[in-house]
Design a protein around this motif. Structure first.
Motif, PDB file in Angstrom:
ATOM      1  N   UNK A 202       0.819  -1.211   0.000  1.00  0.00           N
ATOM      2  CA  UNK A 202       0.000   0.000   0.000  1.00  0.00           C
ATOM      3  C   UNK A 202       0.854   1.264   0.000  1.00  0.00           C
ATOM      4  N   UNK A 203       1.987   1.245   0.718  1.00  0.00           N
ATOM      5  CA  UNK A 203       2.788   2.468   0.889  1.00  0.00           C
ATOM      6  C   UNK A 203       4.250   2.225   0.510  1.00  0.00           C
ATOM      7  N   UNK A 204       4.444   1.496  -0.574  1.00  0.00           N
ATOM      8  CA  UNK A 204       5.786   1.310  -1.139  1.00  0.00           C
ATOM      9  C   UNK A 204       6.788   0.733  -0.143  1.00  0.00           C
ATOM     10  N   UNK A 205       6.319  -0.171   0.695  1.00  0.00           N
ATOM     11  CA  UNK A 205       7.221  -0.866   1.603  1.00  0.00           C
ATOM     12  C   UNK A 205       7.322  -0.278   2.994  1.00  0.00           C
ATOM     13  N   UNK A 206       6.561   0.760   3.288  1.00  0.00           N
ATOM     14  CA  UNK A 206       6.644   1.423   4.587  1.00  0.00           C
ATOM     15  C   UNK A 206       5.363   1.243   5.397  1.00  0.00           C
ATOM     16  N   UNK A 207       5.492   1.462   6.688  1.00  0.00           N
ATOM     17  CA  UNK A 207       4.342   1.613   7.578  1.00  0.00           C
ATOM     18  C   UNK A 207       4.285   3.083   8.008  1.00  0.00           C
ATOM     19  N   UNK A 208       3.051   3.574   8.233  1.00  0.00           N
ATOM     20  CA  UNK A 208       2.869   4.972   8.605  1.00  0.00           C
ATOM     21  C   UNK A 208       2.042   5.092   9.872  1.00  0.00           C
ATOM     22  N   UNK A 209       2.400   6.065  10.713  1.00  0.00           N
ATOM     23  CA  UNK A 209       1.559   6.449  11.846  1.00  0.00           C
ATOM     24  C   UNK A 209       1.395   7.961  11.847  1.00  0.00           C
ATOM     25  N   UNK A 210       0.268   8.390  12.359  1.00  0.00           N
ATOM     26  CA  UNK A 210      -0.007   9.823  12.533  1.00  0.00           C
ATOM     27  C   UNK A 210       0.188  10.191  13.998  1.00  0.00           C
ATOM     28  N   UNK A 211       0.803  11.335  14.240  1.00  0.00           N
ATOM     29  CA  UNK A 211       0.929  11.852  15.606  1.00  0.00           C
ATOM     30  C   UNK A 211      -0.392  12.521  15.960  1.00  0.00           C
ATOM     31  N   UNK A 212      -1.156  11.902  16.836  1.00  0.00           N
ATOM     32  CA  UNK A 212      -2.503  12.391  17.134  1.00  0.00           C
ATOM     33  C   UNK A 212      -2.550  13.234  18.400  1.00  0.00           C
ATOM     34  N   UNK A 213      -1.475  13.205  19.189  1.00  0.00           N
ATOM     35  CA  UNK A 213      -1.441  14.064  20.379  1.00  0.00           C
ATOM     36  C   UNK A 213      -0.018  14.160  20.916  1.00  0.00           C
ATOM     37  N   UNK A 214       0.327  15.327  21.423  1.00  0.00           N
ATOM     38  CA  UNK A 214       1.575  15.537  22.158  1.00  0.00           C
ATOM     39  C   UNK A 214       1.209  16.318  23.417  1.00  0.00           C
ATOM     40  N   UNK A 215       1.591  15.789  24.572  1.00  0.00           N
ATOM     41  CA  UNK A 215       1.231  16.451  25.829  1.00  0.00           C
ATOM     42  C   UNK A 215       2.448  16.565  26.736  1.00  0.00           C
ATOM     43  N   UNK A 216       2.374  17.512  27.656  1.00  0.00           N
ATOM     44  CA  UNK A 216       3.481  17.820  28.566  1.00  0.00           C
ATOM     45  C   UNK A 216       2.932  17.960  29.976  1.00  0.00           C
ATOM     46  N   UNK A 217       3.554  17.277  30.945  1.00  0.00           N
ATOM     47  CA  UNK A 217       3.205  17.423  32.361  1.00  0.00           C
ATOM     48  C   UNK A 217       4.437  17.898  33.113  1.00  0.00           C
ATOM     49  N   UNK A 218       4.247  18.825  34.051  1.00  0.00           N
ATOM     50  CA  UNK A 218       5.381  19.369  34.788  1.00  0.00           C
ATOM     51  C   UNK A 218       4.948  19.712  36.207  1.00  0.00           C
ATOM     52  N   UNK A 219       5.551  19.042  37.179  1.00  0.00           N
ATOM     53  CA  UNK A 219       5.339  19.355  38.591  1.00  0.00           C
ATOM     54  C   UNK A 219       6.711  19.559  39.236  1.00  0.00           C
ATOM     55  N   UNK A 220       6.739  19.789  40.535  1.00  0.00           N
ATOM     56  CA  UNK A 220       8.011  20.018  41.214  1.00  0.00           C
ATOM     57  C   UNK A 220       8.934  18.804  41.141  1.00  0.00           C
TER      58      UNK A 220
END
Length: 201
Positions: A90-108
């Motif tokens: 389907x994709x010329x020999x590759x696998x694909x994923x989509x980045x559906x979320x990026x999150x950041x947590x920060x505490x002390x």
């Protein structure tokens, strides 16, 4: 063994799963500097194979239009994966994923970045099938974290089932690779990545 329940990571409902983690301990005086190195590596998708060696899959970073990019990833970008072994027709020999979320947590006492990816079509194809051996329901959740005296890299796979929404030959290929992945072969690849990102030598 049950999957870990981690904030931001989907619950496990059906199919396979894995929790793949690596940690490295540091003095509290140097932990911030080491975490900055880890962050740079984590967000340099095109260099992941450099950190992991020849046994690793090869990862390349593309924007939402399918253009190769060298920058920090954002939601809606894609990662093209060349895994060892046969690729999709389907994709010329590759696998694909989509980045559906990026999150950041920060505490002390804790800081983390989480990048959630989901199997997808190739970004430059309006029509076609999911170009991955897992179905769209699966997620790969990649996390780096810093605590008081150690760094951690975790990859958490959830709801991993073979992708049968594909061409006939890809269905066969997806079944065997997904089957192997659910029984440990995929975890080996993710362990290579987790260890490689933490190897600062």
């Amino acid at each position: 063994m049950k999957p870990k329940q981690i904030p931001g990571i989907p619950l496990q409902k059906k199919g396979g799963f894995h929790d793949t983690e690596s940690t490295k301990q540091y003095n509290s005086s140097e932990i911030d500097a080491k975490f900055n190195i880890l962050k740079e590596r984590f967000f340099s998708i095109n260099r992941w194979k450099d950190y992991c060696g020849d046994a690793s899959a090869d990862f390349k970073h593309f924007d939402s239009s399918g253009n190769f990019v060298e920058r920090i990833p954002v939601k809606g970008d894609f990662i093209r994966i060349a895994i060892p072994g046969p690729g999709t027709k389907e994709a010329d020999g590759y696998d694909w994923v989509e980045i559906v979320n990026i999150s950041h947590r920060d505490t002390k006492s804790y800081e983390s970045y989480l990048m959630m990816c989901r199997p997808s079509k190739a970004p430059n194809r309006l029509r076609g099938y999911i170009a991955h051996f897992y179905s769209r329901a699966a997620t790969s959740n990649m996390m780096i974290s810093k605590e008081i005296d150690f760094l951690s890299v975790g990859i958490y796979g959830r709801n991993e089932r073979p992708n049968f929404n594909a061409r006939f030959l890809d269905k066969i290929r997806n079944f065997f690779i997904a089957f192997g992945g659910m029984f440990g072969a995929g975890k080996i690849q993710w362990k290579i990545l987790a260890e490689g990102l933490l190897d600062f030598k």
